[in-house]
Design an enzyme around this catalytic site. Sequence first.
Site, PDB file in Angstrom:
ATOM      1  CB  CYS A  20      -0.969   0.000   1.176  1.00 24.57           C
ATOM      2  SG  CYS A  20      -0.193  -0.189   2.779  1.00 24.57           S
ATOM      3  CG  HIS A 126      -4.294   0.775   4.301  1.00 21.50           C
ATOM      4  ND1 HIS A 126      -3.875   0.016   3.230  1.00 21.50           N
ATOM      5  CD2 HIS A 126      -5.282   1.576   3.823  1.00 21.50           C
ATOM      6  CE1 HIS A 126      -4.575   0.343   2.160  1.00 21.50           C
ATOM      7  NE2 HIS A 126      -5.430   1.289   2.494  1.00 21.50           N
ATOM      8  CG  ASP A 141      -7.983   2.858   0.501  1.00 22.58           C
ATOM      9  OD1 ASP A 141      -7.075   2.027   0.310  1.00 22.58           O
ATOM     10  OD2 ASP A 141      -8.644   2.914   1.550  1.00 22.58           O
TER      11      ASP A 141
END
Length: 285
Positions: A20, A126, A141
């Site tokens: 991520c 994250h 995202d």
Amino acid sequence: MERTSNGGMLYHEVQEANLCAVHCVNTVLQGPFFSEFDLAAVAADLDGKERQVMLEGAATGNFAAGDFFSEESHNVSLGGDFSIQVLQKALEVWDLQVIPLNCPDAEPAQIDPELENAFICHLHDHWFCIRKVGGEWYNFDSLLAAPQHLSKFYLSAFLDSLKGSGWSIFIVKGNFPQECPMSSSSEASNAFGQWLSPEDAERILKETSSTRSSSSTVNYRSSDNVDQQRPYQALSSDEVRTFSEMEDDDLKAAIAASLLDASAAGANLGAVGTTSQREETGKQK
């Protein structure tokens, strides 16, 4: 300064393994500029510099460097999570600065986030970015199938919701890359990135939302740990679209009420599921 890049196309990366941070940096830059190996190299360089500082401090007798050398990297975890320092160094290559939203220098952005061009958000392990492209805001995202459009009115409420849920938010400032060569209109130079038109992004999100709605409630609630990290997932695509069209002072109150209602509904569903399991167990006995 934000400029229209790649003809208004949106560059998005879908979650791959624990990458991520890579997805976040690349969506800030709007192109596949960094790989996991690039960020790992940045982390290793930072570790080396930190160890050198610690070694010099140990030489003066201020502290023992042995404890530091016995530890794992301070800039990348075994799970693949990178530190904010790694993201900062990576973006510095493009003359971009990353500063905390809660620092005094960021006061204008706290008052009116619309003045900025990109935000980086982090919670636990994250990372994701919120980016302005072509004058419009999007949530990039990597856990989403496509970028999610955010109106300037919803942007402020969205950031407040993230902060209230414990997310660390950073502003990215500077001159962003204007263009990134595209291998095609839909594919990037890595396996998890793609360029999408705003219309395609909206269509993909609608299809994803429709598929999710058709799934069972039990399966939908099986990833509660992710839902807790992403409070905006309590909002359906229809609700997001409705809020995006609102321009009055009741926007934040409406969003907050929707989030609370969704949370309460989730709690009730969990309680009902637990009760049903107990009743079924009792019948089997």
